[in-house]
Design a protein around this motif. Structure first.
Motif, PDB file in Angstrom:
ATOM      1  N   LEU A  82     -15.840  26.002  76.956  1.00 19.17           N
ATOM      2  CA  LEU A  82     -16.083  24.656  77.476  1.00 19.17           C
ATOM      3  C   LEU A  82     -17.329  24.646  78.377  1.00 19.17           C
ATOM      4  O   LEU A  82     -18.184  23.763  78.285  1.00 19.17           O
ATOM      5  CB  LEU A  82     -14.855  24.192  78.263  1.00 19.17           C
ATOM      6  CG  LEU A  82     -14.838  22.749  78.739  1.00 19.17           C
ATOM      7  CD1 LEU A  82     -14.973  21.783  77.577  1.00 19.17           C
ATOM      8  CD2 LEU A  82     -13.566  22.448  79.518  1.00 19.17           C
ATOM      9  N   GLU A  83     -17.400  25.674  79.228  1.00 20.18           N
ATOM     10  CA  GLU A  83     -18.540  25.770  80.132  1.00 20.18           C
ATOM     11  C   GLU A  83     -19.851  25.915  79.349  1.00 20.18           C
ATOM     12  O   GLU A  83     -20.853  25.267  79.666  1.00 20.18           O
ATOM     13  CB  GLU A  83     -18.341  27.013  80.991  1.00 20.18           C
ATOM     14  CG  GLU A  83     -18.514  26.758  82.459  1.00 20.18           C
ATOM     15  CD  GLU A  83     -18.282  28.025  83.240  1.00 20.18           C
ATOM     16  OE1 GLU A  83     -17.143  28.514  83.222  1.00 20.18           O
ATOM     17  OE2 GLU A  83     -19.244  28.511  83.837  1.00 20.18           O
ATOM     18  N   ALA A  84     -19.797  26.778  78.308  1.00 21.44           N
ATOM     19  CA  ALA A  84     -21.008  26.994  77.501  1.00 21.44           C
ATOM     20  C   ALA A  84     -21.423  25.693  76.822  1.00 21.44           C
ATOM     21  O   ALA A  84     -22.606  25.322  76.801  1.00 21.44           O
ATOM     22  CB  ALA A  84     -20.736  28.078  76.460  1.00 21.44           C
ATOM     23  N   PHE A  85     -20.411  24.972  76.270  1.00 21.13           N
ATOM     24  CA  PHE A  85     -20.696  23.710  75.590  1.00 21.13           C
ATOM     25  C   PHE A  85     -21.297  22.692  76.568  1.00 21.13           C
ATOM     26  O   PHE A  85     -22.300  22.037  76.279  1.00 21.13           O
ATOM     27  CB  PHE A  85     -19.395  23.153  74.980  1.00 21.13           C
ATOM     28  CG  PHE A  85     -19.534  21.790  74.392  1.00 21.13           C
ATOM     29  CD1 PHE A  85     -20.109  21.617  73.131  1.00 21.13           C
ATOM     30  CD2 PHE A  85     -19.123  20.661  75.092  1.00 21.13           C
ATOM     31  CE1 PHE A  85     -20.252  20.343  72.589  1.00 21.13           C
ATOM     32  CE2 PHE A  85     -19.265  19.383  74.556  1.00 21.13           C
ATOM     33  CZ  PHE A  85     -19.832  19.236  73.298  1.00 21.13           C
ATOM     34  N   LEU A  86     -20.679  22.591  77.742  1.00 18.18           N
ATOM     35  CA  LEU A  86     -21.172  21.616  78.722  1.00 18.18           C
ATOM     36  C   LEU A  86     -22.583  21.978  79.177  1.00 18.18           C
ATOM     37  O   LEU A  86     -23.435  21.117  79.335  1.00 18.18           O
ATOM     38  CB  LEU A  86     -20.232  21.567  79.934  1.00 18.18           C
ATOM     39  CG  LEU A  86     -18.872  20.911  79.680  1.00 18.18           C
ATOM     40  CD1 LEU A  86     -17.967  21.078  80.878  1.00 18.18           C
ATOM     41  CD2 LEU A  86     -19.046  19.423  79.386  1.00 18.18           C
ATOM     42  N   SER A  87     -22.793  23.304  79.367  1.00 14.01           N
ATOM     43  CA  SER A  87     -24.126  23.678  79.840  1.00 14.01           C
ATOM     44  C   SER A  87     -25.189  23.432  78.767  1.00 14.01           C
ATOM     45  O   SER A  87     -26.310  23.040  79.076  1.00 14.01           O
ATOM     46  CB  SER A  87     -24.073  25.098  80.384  1.00 14.01           C
ATOM     47  OG  SER A  87     -24.895  25.925  79.716  1.00 14.01           O
ATOM     48  N   GLU A  88     -24.804  23.610  77.471  1.00  7.54           N
ATOM     49  CA  GLU A  88     -25.761  23.288  76.396  1.00  7.54           C
ATOM     50  C   GLU A  88     -26.121  21.806  76.424  1.00  7.54           C
ATOM     51  O   GLU A  88     -27.190  21.390  75.993  1.00  7.54           O
ATOM     52  CB  GLU A  88     -25.135  23.586  75.028  1.00  7.54           C
ATOM     53  CG  GLU A  88     -25.318  25.029  74.587  1.00  7.54           C
ATOM     54  CD  GLU A  88     -24.366  25.374  73.452  1.00  7.54           C
ATOM     55  OE1 GLU A  88     -23.975  24.447  72.712  1.00  7.54           O
ATOM     56  OE2 GLU A  88     -24.018  26.557  73.340  1.00  7.54           O
ATOM     57  N   ASN A  89     -25.157  20.997  76.921  1.00  7.39           N
ATOM     58  CA  ASN A  89     -25.399  19.557  76.958  1.00  7.39           C
ATOM     59  C   ASN A  89     -25.802  19.071  78.356  1.00  7.39           C
ATOM     60  O   ASN A  89     -25.640  17.894  78.695  1.00  7.39           O
ATOM     61  CB  ASN A  89     -24.141  18.819  76.478  1.00  7.39           C
ATOM     62  CG  ASN A  89     -23.952  18.999  74.983  1.00  7.39           C
ATOM     63  OD1 ASN A  89     -24.590  18.352  74.177  1.00  7.39           O
ATOM     64  ND2 ASN A  89     -23.087  19.953  74.624  1.00  7.39           N
ATOM     65  N   GLY A  90     -26.269  20.015  79.143  1.00  9.42           N
ATOM     66  CA  GLY A  90     -26.828  19.654  80.456  1.00  9.42           C
ATOM     67  C   GLY A  90     -25.796  19.264  81.491  1.00  9.42           C
ATOM     68  O   GLY A  90     -26.122  18.545  82.444  1.00  9.42           O
ATOM     69  N   CYS A  91     -24.537  19.710  81.330  1.00 15.00           N
ATOM     70  CA  CYS A  91     -23.501  19.360  82.325  1.00 15.00           C
ATOM     71  C   CYS A  91     -22.827  20.628  82.833  1.00 15.00           C
ATOM     72  O   CYS A  91     -22.998  21.702  82.272  1.00 15.00           O
ATOM     73  CB  CYS A  91     -22.406  18.492  81.716  1.00 15.00           C
ATOM     74  SG  CYS A  91     -22.997  17.043  80.883  1.00 15.00           S
ATOM     75  N   SER A  92     -22.030  20.454  83.890  1.00 14.09           N
ATOM     76  CA  SER A  92     -21.210  21.579  84.362  1.00 14.09           C
ATOM     77  C   SER A  92     -19.798  21.037  84.613  1.00 14.09           C
ATOM     78  O   SER A  92     -19.627  19.840  84.863  1.00 14.09           O
ATOM     79  CB  SER A  92     -21.813  22.170  85.632  1.00 14.09           C
ATOM     80  OG  SER A  92     -21.326  21.467  86.737  1.00 14.09           O
ATOM     81  N   PRO A  93     -18.777  21.905  84.554  1.00 14.67           N
ATOM     82  CA  PRO A  93     -17.404  21.431  84.748  1.00 14.67           C
ATOM     83  C   PRO A  93     -17.216  20.707  86.078  1.00 14.67           C
ATOM     84  O   PRO A  93     -16.395  19.801  86.193  1.00 14.67           O
ATOM     85  CB  PRO A  93     -16.568  22.726  84.715  1.00 14.67           C
ATOM     86  CG  PRO A  93     -17.391  23.707  83.969  1.00 14.67           C
ATOM     87  CD  PRO A  93     -18.812  23.350  84.250  1.00 14.67           C
ATOM     88  N   ASP A  94     -17.999  21.111  87.102  1.00 17.00           N
ATOM     89  CA  ASP A  94     -17.852  20.477  88.420  1.00 17.00           C
ATOM     90  C   ASP A  94     -18.061  18.964  88.363  1.00 17.00           C
ATOM     91  O   ASP A  94     -17.467  18.212  89.125  1.00 17.00           O
ATOM     92  CB  ASP A  94     -18.873  21.072  89.401  1.00 17.00           C
ATOM     93  CG  ASP A  94     -18.310  22.315  90.051  1.00 17.00           C
ATOM     94  OD1 ASP A  94     -17.124  22.597  89.827  1.00 17.00           O
ATOM     95  OD2 ASP A  94     -19.069  23.011  90.754  1.00 17.00           O
ATOM     96  N   GLU A  95     -18.935  18.525  87.442  1.00 21.46           N
ATOM     97  CA  GLU A  95     -19.228  17.092  87.367  1.00 21.46           C
ATOM     98  C   GLU A  95     -18.015  16.287  86.926  1.00 21.46           C
ATOM     99  O   GLU A  95     -17.969  15.071  87.075  1.00 21.46           O
ATOM    100  CB  GLU A  95     -20.372  16.845  86.371  1.00 21.46           C
ATOM    101  CG  GLU A  95     -21.696  17.358  86.867  1.00 21.46           C
ATOM    102  CD  GLU A  95     -22.745  17.291  85.780  1.00 21.46           C
ATOM    103  OE1 GLU A  95     -22.840  16.267  85.103  1.00 21.46           O
ATOM    104  OE2 GLU A  95     -23.458  18.301  85.604  1.00 21.46           O
TER     105      GLU A  95
END
Ligand code: SF4
Length: 257
Positions: free
Chosen positions: A228-241
């Motif tokens: 999930l983290e990798a996917f979010l980071s590929e899309n310019g996001c982080s779980p914290d958001e």
């Protein structure tokens, strides 16, 4: 000891890209020295990640705020010390060796606002300490935390000033006693459950004391946080958001005498 176990586990799993007990000294207006349990590094990507290991008596469902603050401070200090590297993430690994429990809290990324708030607090503490050494009359700021329960000044602390209601003393006493017993009972229950589970997992189902006992295994759907983290980071996001504050209420009861 806990950190040694974790280090051995990483080494056995083939990880060599980490350093232990990394000392970071802040080169600024307040003397701060941090010891980071584990720092993982990638020379190719020029990234650093922090892992803080905790071994509390009781494994919490969520990390204590003091652990998180420590991690944010560590990530911030590390970023200052190694400006050529990017500190990309941090995590807290909680191991309870007595009960065989593990909790992993990850998804932390450096936060300049939190770091600068923590540094301001450190500056204030340092200047108050200097003032006290000069025998100045310092009014220390109070800040409630889980440590209040161990504080020698709680009986006079302004944060715990309230109306005395003697009529409720008995009820509070009953609850206090019940809670103490509940803790003891929970420990005993856990101990006996573990013992019986060991037996039934070896022997198979049994009947005893009018009860049927067997080992049951179930699956729980959990998020694969790494993916999930990798996917979010590929899309310019982080779980914290995606974290939101959800207010809740509970009865806080602290000994003040
Ligand atoms: S009881 Fe008051 S003085 Fe003691 S730690 Fe808590 S807030 Fe600070």
């Amino acid at each position: 000891m806990t950190e040694d176990i974790v280090a051995d586990a990483f080494t056995a799993a083939g990880y060599t890209n980490f350093k232990r007990q990394v000392e970071v000294v802040y080169d600024g207006d307040v003397p701060i020295k941090a010891h980071l349990d584990f720092v993982f590094f990638s020379k190719a990507k020029k990234t650093l990640s922090v892992l803080e290991v905790k071994s509390p008596g009781k494994t919490p469902d969520t990390p204590y705020s003091s652990w998180e603050e420590q991690l944010y401070l560590q990530m911030g200090l590390l970023a200052k010390k190694y400006p050529d590297y990017t500190v990309d993430k941090g995590a807290i690994l909680c191991l309870n060796l007595a009960y065989g429990e593990v909790a992993f809290f990850n998804g932390y990324t450096p936060d300049e606002n939190i770091f600068s708030g923590l540094m301001d607090r450190a500056r204030k503490l340092w200047s108050d300490y200097q003032g006290m050494k000069r025998e100045e009359d310092i009014e220390l700021a109070t800040e409630p935390s889980p440590l209040c329960g161990f504080c020698n000044y709680i009986s006079t602390c302004p944060r715990f000033e309230a109306e005395e209601v003697p009529e409720l003393a008995e009820l509070v006493g009953i609850l206090d006693e019940l809670q103490a017993r509940q803790k003891e009972l929970a420990k005993e229950i856990e101990y006996h459950k573990k013992g019986l589970l060991t037996i039934v997992s070896k022997r198979g189902p049994i009947k005893a004391g009018g009860c049927f006992l067997r080992e049951v295994s179930r699956n729980r759907k959990v998020f694969n946080m790494d993916r999930l983290e990798a996917f979010l980071s590929e899309n310019g996001c982080s779980p914290d958001e995606f974290k939101v504050n959800r207010p809740y209420s509970f009865l806080e009861m602290k000994k003040v005498v």
